[in-house]
Design a protein around this motif. Structure first.
Motif, short mmCIF file in Angstrom:
data_model
loop_
_atom_site.label_atom_id
_atom_site.label_comp_id
_atom_site.label_asym_id
_atom_site.label_seq_id
_atom_site.Cartn_x
_atom_site.Cartn_y
_atom_site.Cartn_z
N LEU A 26 0.81 -1.21 0.00
CA LEU A 26 0.00 0.00 0.00
C LEU A 26 0.85 1.26 0.00
N ARG A 27 1.96 1.20 0.76
CA ARG A 27 2.80 2.41 0.83
C ARG A 27 3.46 2.72 -0.51
N PRO A 28 4.05 1.69 -1.18
CA PRO A 28 4.55 1.98 -2.53
C PRO A 28 3.45 2.51 -3.45
N SER B 119 10.21 1.36 -3.57
CA SER B 119 10.79 0.17 -2.94
C SER B 119 11.41 0.53 -1.59
N ALA B 120 12.09 1.67 -1.56
CA ALA B 120 12.74 2.09 -0.31
C ALA B 120 11.71 2.29 0.79
N ILE B 121 10.57 2.88 0.45
CA ILE B 121 9.52 3.10 1.44
C ILE B 121 8.99 1.76 1.96
N GLU B 122 8.83 0.80 1.04
CA GLU B 122 8.36 -0.52 1.47
C GLU B 122 9.39 -1.18 2.40
N CYS C 64 3.22 9.69 0.41
CA CYS C 64 2.60 10.60 -0.57
C CYS C 64 3.46 11.84 -0.77
N ALA C 65 3.95 12.41 0.32
CA ALA C 65 4.75 13.63 0.21
C ALA C 65 5.99 13.38 -0.64
N LEU C 66 6.68 12.28 -0.39
CA LEU C 66 7.91 12.00 -1.15
C LEU C 66 7.60 11.73 -2.62
#
Lengths: 318, 318
Positions: free
Chosen positions: B45-47, B69-72, B177-179
């Motif tokens: 969901l985050r990606p 990918s980094a966020i996941e 979302c911001a990034l």
């Protein structure tokens, strides 16, 4: 103060102040846990490496203090997590976060410190150099996993030991010097020598730490003795002894197999490792890395900063 | 595939591939542990938030995939550490790293993933925006410490609950979302709306997760049931019930005090919380955040990307 050089001592004092005042959170419990850890002192060797390396170039002092503090926080984060894994109740003669607040707090406290450190670094280190710090942490994790994998493993080779301590300890010392030099805009040759110098210093530092673990009653560093062997970790003295003496090999193997480990058995193994020449073998290795370090020092321009490094290396002894 | 939009599905597929091929280490044990975690899936969901946000602007696809990918990975790192603290043997119906390899590996695996994630981010996100990611992790840690501090605390207020889940969950959705928006060079107004939208989505997501914890036999999300209450964690249904019904308050307090906790007692408390209206109260709160999220959606330019967000929010239900 620990260091001979007054300029270095003054800068380290500023790092202490920065760690005291700037590592905060809105969460009071976290603030307390952090104060207990970061405030617990230690010799601040990694910040000293950053600072002394920067003396070969030029950098604004506030940035230098921030960089050196961030490196100390990275190091502290690894310690907080290590204490969970080692079930360490004490470090530097103080209760660990793990002991005082439990596993939960210790894990989050470590994560918080990692992130805080990387935040501080992102603020001052150009992105291309930031990877040096992140790679160092990645390597430290790999080194700790090596150690986990090597637990209760007989027949450990000297090269695997060297690889393990390089990853676990030396890489962060190397990175400290590299970052100090790069942020102070040193040229490639100086940066390269400082980076190697830091790395060799780190290898020596860990070898001496491991050597001291064999010295009964030596609690100067605030750690319990014979910790490694009793926990299934072979370091240089034991690797040498087990390789060259079948009887010791057998005894260690038997000792590790037992559920209930007797202290007499451990003492007997330790004294056999002493007689086997394992301690001298280790001293030799330490000496070899000392020489490597001094060879890098000679490549550096003669200066106050160079003397600081010579002093730091001379201070490292068994 | 989970998402309705084909472009999003294609990009998520690339994230999956990137996670499979690029998150490696020279350490084989670490590689295995990482594959078990990162490969364990989940809805990504985050990606998806990162990617859908970037559709409002323009970004090179390889950079977008790396960012998502980094966020996941950041998220996975927090899960790996959480499992240690919750003694969770399973997540998403698979054995956790903690269960399979022990506390040691789980801590280092988490640290490794944090660092790998920050390394990837440092490579693509400008330093001034990098702090968004690092601050998110810092906040997550604080949120988890809040939860630790709030354990077995009666009289927990709704605002403290909201603060806790904001820190623990919503901030990372907002940062995703911001990034995504910032790296795709969206203007301030769009970035701001997306950031809020992600945050509200995260609040809803956690409230629903907490709500589901009360629904007996619901193991769709691969977690044990009534986990929170049995572990001393009050969430919205329980907070409401304890505030409005002295009898339930007393029962929870008694239940938490006991060394040996009986399942019948827990079932009785749960059914009383149901009758108290705690579930409806929670549903109302979820609805309120759904409205907040939709109000932000309306501020965004009409587009395929906007429809994706509407779809994501509609998919979130109890």
């Amino acid at each position: 103060m620990f260091f001979e050089n007054q300029r270095l001592n003054n800068d380290i004092e500023k790092v202490e102040e920065n760690l005291r005042t700037n590592v905060t959170s809105k969460n009071q419990l976290l603030v307390k846990a952090i104060a207990d850890t970061v405030g617990a002192g230690g010799k601040r060797l990694r910040p000293a490496m950053v600072i002394a390396s920067s003396y070969f170039g030029k950098i604004r002092q506030d940035r230098l203090i921030k960089l050196a503090s961030a490196i100390e926080l990275l190091h502290t984060a690894t310690l907080v997590h290590d204490d969970v894994l080692d079930y360490s109740p004490f470090r530097r003669n103080r209760e660990t976060v793990y002991k005082k607040y439990g596993t939960d707090m210790a894990i989050y406290c470590g994560d918080f410190l990692y992130t805080k450190a990387l935040l501080m670094l992102a603020d001052i280190v150009p992105a291309k150099h930031l990877t040096i710090a992140a790679k160092a942490v990645k390597t430290i994790c790999e080194g700790e996993v090596d150690q986990y994998r090597d637990k209760y493993v007989m027949n450990l080779s000297v090269p695997s030991y060297l690889k393990r301590i390089s990853r676990k300890t030396a890489v962060l010392f190397g990175a400290s010097c590299a970052l100090g030099a790069l942020c102070a805009k040193c040229n490639h040759s100086i940066t390269n020598s400082l980076s190697k110098l830091g790395f060799y210093y780190g290898v020596m530092f860990q070898m001496i730490d491991d050597y001291r673990d064999y010295k009964s009653g030596d609690s100067e560093w605030g750690k319990p003795v014979f910790n490694d062997l009793s926990k299934g970790i072979l370091t240089l003295p034991g690797i040498y002894a087990c390789k060259n003496n079948k009887e010791i090999y057998q005894k260690v193997e038997n000792y590790w197999r037992k559920e209930e480990k007797s202290n007499e058995e451990l003492q007997d193994i330790i004294s056999q490792i002493y007689s086997s020449g394992g301690m001298e073998y280790t001293e030799n290795y330490i000496q070899r890395y000392r020489q490597k370090a001094f060879r890098e020092i000679e490549k550096l321009p003669k200066s106050e900063a160079r003397d600081i490094f010579a002093d730091l290396i001379n201070k490292l002894h068994i």
